[in-house]
Design a protein around this motif. Structure first.
Motif, PDB file in Angstrom:
ATOM      1  N   PRO A   5       0.840  -1.194   0.000  1.00 58.77           N
ATOM      2  CA  PRO A   5       0.000   0.000   0.000  1.00 58.77           C
ATOM      3  C   PRO A   5       0.876   1.245   0.000  1.00 58.77           C
ATOM      4  CG  PRO A   5      -0.811  -1.590   1.594  1.00 58.77           C
ATOM      5  CD  PRO A   5       0.500  -2.118   1.080  1.00 58.77           C
ATOM      6  N   ASN A   6       0.492   2.243  -0.778  1.00 59.31           N
ATOM      7  CA  ASN A   6       1.404   3.375  -0.957  1.00 59.31           C
ATOM      8  C   ASN A   6       0.694   4.692  -1.231  1.00 59.31           C
ATOM      9  OD1 ASN A   6       1.206   3.804  -4.074  1.00 59.31           O
ATOM     10  ND2 ASN A   6       1.511   1.594  -3.837  1.00 59.31           N
ATOM     11  N   ILE A   7       1.483   5.747  -1.151  1.00 56.62           N
ATOM     12  CA  ILE A   7       1.073   7.067  -1.653  1.00 56.62           C
ATOM     13  C   ILE A   7       1.738   7.214  -3.003  1.00 56.62           C
ATOM     14  CG2 ILE A   7       1.485   9.552  -1.400  1.00 56.62           C
ATOM     15  CD1 ILE A   7      -0.767   8.579   0.350  1.00 56.62           C
ATOM     16  N   LEU A  61      10.553   5.052   4.874  1.00 52.70           N
ATOM     17  CA  LEU A  61       9.540   4.618   3.896  1.00 52.70           C
ATOM     18  C   LEU A  61      10.220   3.923   2.729  1.00 52.70           C
ATOM     19  CD1 LEU A  61       7.525   7.963   3.843  1.00 52.70           C
ATOM     20  CD2 LEU A  61       6.661   5.788   4.748  1.00 52.70           C
ATOM     21  N   ARG A  62       9.514   2.954   2.145  1.00 56.91           N
ATOM     22  CA  ARG A  62      10.024   2.336   0.931  1.00 56.91           C
ATOM     23  C   ARG A  62       9.708   3.250  -0.248  1.00 56.91           C
ATOM     24  NH1 ARG A  62       7.673  -3.289  -1.538  1.00 56.91           N
ATOM     25  NH2 ARG A  62       8.718  -3.138  -3.548  1.00 56.91           N
ATOM     26  N   LEU A  63      10.582   3.281  -1.239  1.00 58.79           N
ATOM     27  CA  LEU A  63      10.334   4.106  -2.431  1.00 58.79           C
ATOM     28  C   LEU A  63      10.343   3.229  -3.669  1.00 58.79           C
ATOM     29  CD1 LEU A  63      10.062   6.917  -3.794  1.00 58.79           C
ATOM     30  CD2 LEU A  63      12.566   6.962  -3.913  1.00 58.79           C
ATOM     31  N   GLN A  64       9.308   3.381  -4.487  1.00 60.08           N
ATOM     32  CA  GLN A  64       9.220   2.607  -5.730  1.00 60.08           C
ATOM     33  C   GLN A  64       9.013   3.616  -6.871  1.00 60.08           C
ATOM     34  OE1 GLN A  64       9.401  -0.789  -5.353  1.00 60.08           O
ATOM     35  NE2 GLN A  64       9.065  -1.402  -7.480  1.00 60.08           N
ATOM     36  N   LEU A  93       1.044   4.660   5.699  1.00 55.47           N
ATOM     37  CA  LEU A  93       1.344   3.782   4.565  1.00 55.47           C
ATOM     38  C   LEU A  93       2.865   3.598   4.472  1.00 55.47           C
ATOM     39  CD1 LEU A  93      -1.228   5.271   2.057  1.00 55.47           C
ATOM     40  CD2 LEU A  93      -1.380   3.090   3.234  1.00 55.47           C
ATOM     41  N   PRO A  94       3.328   2.385   4.159  1.00 56.41           N
ATOM     42  CA  PRO A  94       4.764   2.114   4.245  1.00 56.41           C
ATOM     43  C   PRO A  94       5.588   2.527   3.029  1.00 56.41           C
ATOM     44  CG  PRO A  94       3.575   0.121   3.660  1.00 56.41           C
ATOM     45  CD  PRO A  94       2.534   1.183   3.873  1.00 56.41           C
ATOM     46  N   CYS A  95       4.914   3.000   1.981  1.00 60.19           N
ATOM     47  CA  CYS A  95       5.634   3.134   0.702  1.00 60.19           C
ATOM     48  C   CYS A  95       5.175   4.379  -0.063  1.00 60.19           C
ATOM     49  CB  CYS A  95       5.335   1.852  -0.092  1.00 60.19           C
ATOM     50  SG  CYS A  95       6.021   1.790  -1.737  1.00 60.19           S
ATOM     51  N   VAL A  96       6.094   4.960  -0.812  1.00 58.44           N
ATOM     52  CA  VAL A  96       5.788   6.082  -1.714  1.00 58.44           C
ATOM     53  C   VAL A  96       6.187   5.653  -3.119  1.00 58.44           C
ATOM     54  CG1 VAL A  96       6.479   8.438  -2.363  1.00 58.44           C
ATOM     55  CG2 VAL A  96       6.073   7.888   0.036  1.00 58.44           C
ATOM     56  N   THR A  97       5.345   5.955  -4.114  1.00 62.17           N
ATOM     57  CA  THR A  97       5.724   5.675  -5.501  1.00 62.17           C
ATOM     58  C   THR A  97       5.627   6.983  -6.311  1.00 62.17           C
ATOM     59  OG1 THR A  97       3.559   5.215  -6.493  1.00 62.17           O
ATOM     60  CG2 THR A  97       4.596   3.412  -5.282  1.00 62.17           C
ATOM     61  N   ALA A  98       6.300   7.021  -7.440  1.00 64.76           N
ATOM     62  CA  ALA A  98       6.191   8.193  -8.315  1.00 64.76           C
ATOM     63  C   ALA A  98       6.263   7.755  -9.767  1.00 64.76           C
ATOM     64  CB  ALA A  98       7.300   9.199  -8.010  1.00 64.76           C
TER      65      ALA A  98
END
Ligand code: KG4
Ligand code: ZN
Length: 351
Positions: free
Chosen positions: A134-136, A296-299, A268-273
């Motif tokens: 789950p992410n932003i 935070l995890r980054l994807q 939320l544990p993750c950020v994506t872009a």
């Protein structure tokens, strides 16, 4: 399953062939040169270029994948949002192909494809949904700036958006004020190297606002006044590099701060872009540093999949079809103003 996907929502004509989660072919015919002399995308020219390019790309994609049209199991295309006439070219061609082959057709939401494009990883790129968290999601392109809460590969909710110019639009318009060629984002990225990001004090619009929205038109106006009032300072190469670095720093600071803040607020544990602006090196670096600091995890979408492409359309379409999604009608219309799910109530946003 083998899917042929088409993307024509703006100024890139793209055709991809995706098979069992792997991007086998991803061809992109960029129209940047065509629109450069106008300083922006001209819809009529974009549409005509899609009409010229699409049949060639479809033939080339099939040949490169060493398959015949009859080997396809499904066809997909971007249904919206985007330029109406440009969307029509790709959607109607793809529907026609699906109809002729008697195969399922899927119309895909362009922003949903960007939303899940960070989960296409490796070389050749392939679906990495098993690693999903789950992410932003930050979607930053020439036309859109969105912050989205993504709970699963089917569930997402827009938290905020730009209330005026998109981040990419701000890069492009401020670059134009400096006399740089279109599109300005990559130019500013290039010139900012070696510039002082603190040289010019520029506004960080909505940085501290208690919401997930963005605004970039004030920044553009501040640059306009700078160029008018201090022409000498920005005419010389060093001053220009400093101004590019300062513009980039202002945009990046707001994007990163608001993305991280939303992830931390919502637990939320993750950020994506994803989206064209995610090619920006300073943004990628600032997100990496910010996420590392915040735990935070980054994807990040890989650079070749940040700008518009059919690979992300094909990967999402195959994933949806395998999950049992019903076909889109062969005569379904384009959705030029299609929005993602609207914002939740403030309570649900954790505000
Ligand atoms: O996603 P995209 O290819 O097209 C749409 O707008 O949908 O994004 C294009 C935008 C342009 O505004 C372009 O200037 C920006 O992405 N862009 C960049 C960079 N590369 C592309 N902006 C900043 N730095 C970059 N390196
Ligand atoms: Zn896009």
């Amino acid at each position: 399953m083998t899917v042929l996907a088409v993307e024509t929502s703006c100024d890139e004509t793209s055709v991809a062939i995706v098979s069992a989660g792997v991007v086998r072919i991803n061809l992109v015919a960029s129209q940047i040169q065509l629109h450069a002399e106008y300083g922006g995308v001209v819809p009529e020219l974009a549409t005509r270029a899609h009409l010229r390019n699409l049949p060639i790309l479809v033939r080339r994609a099939l040949a490169a994948a060493e398959i015949a049209a009859g080997d396809l199991d499904a066809v997909a295309a971007t249904r919206g949002p985007g330029l109406p006439s440009a969307l029509l070219v790709g959607l109607k061609a793809a529907q026609g192909l699906a109809f002729a082959l008697d195969r399922p057709f899927l119309g895909i939401h362009h922003h949903e494809a960007h939303l899940y494009s960070p989960w296409i990883a490796g070389q050749p790129p392939q679906a990495a949904f098993s690693a999903f968290e789950p992410n932003i999601a930050l979607i930053v392109s020439g036309g859109h700036t969105l912050l989205v809460r993504v709970d699963s590969v089917t569930q997402h909710q827009v938290l905020g958006a730009t209330i005026d110019d998109a981040a990419g639009e701000c890069f492009d318009k401020t670059a134009k004020l400096l006399g740089l060629p279109y599109p300005g984002g990559p130019e500013i990225d290039r010139l900012a190297v070696g510039g002082d990001p603190a040289a010019f004090a520029l506004p960080r619009p909505l940085l501290h606002a208690p919401n997930d929205d963005f605004s970039f038109s004030g920044l553009k106006t501040a640059v306009r006044y700078l160029v008018r009032d201090r022409p000498q300072a920005v005419a010389e190469p060093a001053g220009r590099r400093d101004l590019c670095a300062s513009i980039q720093a202002a945009i990046v600071e707001v994007l990163v701060a608001k993305s991280l803040r939303a992830a931390l607020r919502l637990g939320l544990p993750c950020v994506t872009a994803a989206g064209g602006v995610t090619c920006n090196r300073a943004l990628r670096q600032a997100l990496a540093e910010g996420c590392a600091q915040a735990g935070l995890r980054l994807q990040l979408a890989q650079p070749s999949l940040c700008t518009d492409n059919a690979a992300m359309i094909g990967i999402l379409a195959e994933q949806r079809l395998l999950a049992g999604a019903p076909s889109t009608a062969w005569d379904a219309d384009i959705e030029p103003a299609w929005t993602l799910a609207p914002p939740r109530s403030p309570a649900a946003q954790g505000a």
